[in-house]
Design a protein around this motif. Structure first.
Motif, mmCIF file in Angstrom:
data_model
loop_
_atom_site.group_PDB
_atom_site.id
_atom_site.type_symbol
_atom_site.label_atom_id
_atom_site.label_comp_id
_atom_site.label_asym_id
_atom_site.label_seq_id
_atom_site.Cartn_x
_atom_site.Cartn_y
_atom_site.Cartn_z
ATOM 1 N N PHE A 1 -7.759 5.888 -0.953
ATOM 2 C CA PHE A 1 -7.750 4.526 -0.419
ATOM 3 C C PHE A 1 -8.845 3.669 -1.058
ATOM 4 O O PHE A 1 -8.673 2.466 -1.197
ATOM 5 N N THR B 1 1.572 2.012 -3.575
ATOM 6 C CA THR B 1 0.366 2.441 -4.285
ATOM 7 C C THR B 1 -0.033 3.855 -3.870
ATOM 8 O O THR B 1 -0.348 4.686 -4.721
ATOM 9 N N LEU B 2 -0.003 4.139 -2.573
ATOM 10 C CA LEU B 2 -0.356 5.481 -2.118
ATOM 11 C C LEU B 2 0.663 6.498 -2.634
ATOM 12 O O LEU B 2 0.286 7.588 -3.058
ATOM 13 N N LEU C 1 -6.995 0.211 -1.438
ATOM 14 C CA LEU C 1 -5.783 -0.110 -0.687
ATOM 15 C C LEU C 1 -6.048 -1.097 0.447
ATOM 16 O O LEU C 1 -5.125 -1.741 0.931
ATOM 17 N N CYS D 1 0.809 -1.217 0.000
ATOM 18 C CA CYS D 1 0.000 0.000 0.000
ATOM 19 C C CYS D 1 0.843 1.269 0.000
ATOM 20 O O CYS D 1 0.429 2.282 -0.559
#
Length: 146
Positions: free
Chosen positions: A75, A49-50, A81, A46
């Motif tokens: 999210f 990805t964030l 996420l 995550c």
């Protein structure tokens, strides 16, 4: 401690995400916060990805100052996420607020100032979503792997 820090923590199966975990303490802590009711690879990827969704950089202050509804949307955006994106977005944001204000926007300062393991554990447990067990796991990784 190893002679040289690891360049990767193999938790996700994605080389970029694994490298980020080893070099960015914020991504590592975020992985532990999100490691609830999702797979380990999902939780620990995550941060990457964030980072990508926020323009290519993980920054505690930027996350802390993002309007909560906007962060929740990041999210929730597919692929989400986490299976509980709104709750986890708020936990991550809470952690980032603490890192930004109490640790000068540097998550490594939770442990890098020569603090004892007991003090590091207390600092980590003060973060949203970090239990004593998770704090001890983070400390173990710091000692044995990083």
């Amino acid at each position: 401690m190893p002679d040289q820090p690891l360049t990767s923590l193999p938790y996700t199966g994605d080389p970029d995400a694994d490298a980020l975990l080893a070099r960015d303490p914020l991504a590592l802590i975020m992985g532990f916060i999100l490691d609830q009711r999702v797979t380990i690879p999902k939780a620990f990827s995550c941060g990457r990805t964030l980072r990508d969704r926020m323009g290519g950089r993980l920054d505690a202050s930027a996350i802390a100052h993002t309007p909560t509804a906007d962060l929740e949307l990041l999210f929730r955006t597919p692929p989400a996420l986490h299976r509980f994106p709104n709750v986890m977005a708020r936990r991550v944001q809470g952690m980032c607020k603490i890192v930004a204000t109490e640790y000068g926007n540097d998550a490594a300062r939770l442990w890098s100032d020569g603090a004892t393991a007991q003090l590091v554990e207390r600092r980590l447990v003060a973060l949203p979503g970090i239990s004593t067990f998770k704090a001890r796991s983070i400390i173990g990784i710091l000692v044995l792997r990083l």
